[in-house]
Design an enzyme around this catalytic site. Structure first.
Site, PDB file in Angstrom:
ATOM      1  N   VAL A 217      51.935  51.841  71.067  1.00  0.00           N
ATOM      2  CA  VAL A 217      51.815  52.813  69.982  1.00  0.00           C
ATOM      3  C   VAL A 217      53.073  53.668  69.900  1.00  0.00           C
ATOM      4  CG1 VAL A 217      50.569  54.899  69.249  1.00  0.00           C
ATOM      5  CG2 VAL A 217      49.303  52.968  70.201  1.00  0.00           C
ATOM      6  N   CYS A 218      53.548  53.911  68.673  1.00  0.00           N
ATOM      7  CA  CYS A 218      54.613  54.898  68.493  1.00  0.00           C
ATOM      8  C   CYS A 218      54.321  55.708  67.248  1.00  0.00           C
ATOM      9  CB  CYS A 218      55.978  54.236  68.421  1.00  0.00           C
ATOM     10  SG  CYS A 218      56.257  53.338  66.898  1.00  0.00           S
ATOM     11  N   ALA A 219      55.289  56.489  66.783  1.00  0.00           N
ATOM     12  CA  ALA A 219      55.035  57.398  65.665  1.00  0.00           C
ATOM     13  C   ALA A 219      54.795  56.652  64.358  1.00  0.00           C
ATOM     14  CB  ALA A 219      56.178  58.393  65.518  1.00  0.00           C
TER      15      ALA A 219
ATOM     16  N   MET B  54      51.193  56.173  64.681  1.00  0.00           N
ATOM     17  CA  MET B  54      50.309  57.339  64.667  1.00  0.00           C
ATOM     18  C   MET B  54      50.102  57.873  63.252  1.00  0.00           C
ATOM     19  SD  MET B  54      49.112  57.816  67.659  1.00  0.00           S
ATOM     20  CE  MET B  54      48.452  59.492  67.817  1.00  0.00           C
TER      21      MET B  54
END
Lengths: 75, 375
Positions: free
Chosen positions: B72-74, B100
């Site tokens: 997961v990242c931004a 996200m």
């Protein structure tokens, strides 16, 4: 400030600004300064965090219109 | 090994069904500490992507072999890069499509109750942000409460149910997220209601929401009545639905109560908050089911993913309803407040119609948890 090299990463999105910054830093000698231009807002927190983890120093950073400028001195 | 792409919807199901998942979050440490994907049985490793540029070999021993792994990242880009590196190292991993940002935007509609004569009450759970919106459907008509800004989700849902949206309510002027209420009303021709006390500076037309306002939904006349309940804002209004459900907005949550300071007037409004929680709600039937506009932690979710609790139970269990000393109550809700939500002043301006940010700017404003409560 004597800028050794400029990296124009405008228009690139995460993770490319940091990937390119790292590659450019790898070509510099200790004490030399890299100027990075980016339009990726994520860089505002990610570049300082990356610089810190690598032991480098941000001498100056500024925002002009949409572009972020970082001046990083290699450790 | 293959890299798969997971949607926020898929992860929402894992949260609600209490599945196991290992999340490799490659955002920087501050972002991770501030806000992450919460799950009952989720495990986490936070290594910023920029520390993995030279390779992922160093973290392989920390990744479990017997669990699904999600990177997961931004926004997605860095998680794709790291997922591909892990795949080349022989590991099977997935990444979150849209990062996200998409997690913050995703809404899971869950049926909260069946109402009289085939009517239905839906709770729209925004897991990433902790926002809860509601839709009452009855014989071809719908009413919506505290809609978040993803107007298509509500409009399409009503369409699928064959219901025409007639009434759109906001319990108060929101400070933590951008309301979709007036836009849904404009698109569907519905009435949009907002408490007048909160909307003094609003630059759009609306129907004033007043105490005891009453509307009937559908031929079976599902009753919706407004109850003035100030404290989070001066205009905060609750709704009684079908005399069984109490929509409390940002006044009363499952494990916390509303904070009085987001419009800058904590000292002025703390008395109102106390009156609402300790008098106005006290007089209501204990069997009412409380449906709040937010949840704070994943433990508040019921088995079916809904966030709902009997009012009488909250009077026993919710700390904020059990501070007998008024001075102590005042201190609790004014002195020890958590940080304010991201960009809350700008968000209030948007909800008054004074600022009109584009889609990307709205997403930026809403990053992070909602922080509307005091525990």
């Amino acid at each position: 400030m004597n800028i050794t090299k400029t990296l124009d990463a405008k228009g690139l999105t995460c993770p490319m600004p940091i990937v390119k910054t790292k590659k450019a830093m790898d070509t510099l000698n200790s004490g030399e300064i890299l100027e990075v231009l980016t339009t990726d807002k994520g860089a505002l927190s990610d570049i300082p965090a990356w610089v810190k983890s690598g032991g480098h120093t941000i001498l100056e950073q500024k925002t002009e219109v949409e572009t972020l400028y970082f001046y990083i001195q290699k450790a | 090994m293959t890299v798969s792409k997971w949607t926020a919807a898929k992860i929402a199901r894992k949260v609600i069904d209490k599945k196991e998942l290992f999340i490799l979050d490659v955002r920087n440490a501050d972002a991770f500490a501030d806000w992450k994907i919460e799950g009952h049985k989720f495990d986490y490793l936070n290594i910023p992507y920029f520390e993995l540029l030279d390779g992922v070999e160093g973290i392989l021993p920390q990744l479990p072999e017997d669990k699904e792994i999600l990177v997961v990242c931004a926004k997605e880009g860095s998680s794709v890069m790291v997922a591909e590196m892990l795949s080349e190292a022989g590991r099977e991993v997935a990444y979150l499509e849209g990062g996200m940002k998409s997690w913050s935007s995703y809404l899971e509609p869950i049926k909260a109750a069946d109402l009289e004569n085939g009517g239905e009450l839906y709770q729209f759970v925004r897991l990433g942000k902790g926002c809860l919106s509601y839709m009452v459907i009855s014989e071809g008509e719908a009413a919506i409460f505290d809609a978040v800004r993803f107007t298509d989700v509500f409009i399409n849902f009503a369409k699928e149910k064959g219901a025409k949206i007639k009434h759109v309510f906001d319990t108060h002027l929101h400070a933590d997220h951008i309301s979709g209420g007036r836009h849904i009303a404009a698109e569907t021709g519905a009435f949009y209601y907002l408490p007048e006390e909160d909307a003094a500076e609003a630059v759009f037309d609306y129907t004033p929401l007043t105490n005891n306002l009453n509307v009937k939904i559908g031929a079976s006349q599902i009753n919706v009545s407004a109850l003035y309940s100030p404290g989070h804002t001066i205009g905060s209004t609750s709704f009684m639905i079908d005399n069984k459900f109490l929509l409390t907005g940002d006044i009363l949550f499952i494990d916390s109560i509303g904070r009085p300071d987001l419009a800058g007037l904590a000292e002025d409004w703390v008395g109102d908050l106390r009156d609402t929680l300790y008098s106005r709600y006290r007089e209501l039937a204990e069997d009412l089911v409380v449906l709040p506009a937010h949840f704070m932690i994943i433990d508040e979710l019921n088995e079916d993913g809904t966030i709902a609790r009997r009012l009488g139970d909250l009077y026993k269990e919710n700390h904020g309803l059990n501070i007998e000393d008024e001075a102590e109550f005042r201190r609790t809700v004014t002195d020890q407040l958590p940080p304010q939500p991201n960009a809350y002043e700008q968000i209030r301006q948007v909800n008054m119609g004074k600022l009109n940010p584009d889609h990307g700017e709205q997403t930026e404003m809403e990053i992070g948890p909602n922080r509307c409560a005091v525990r």
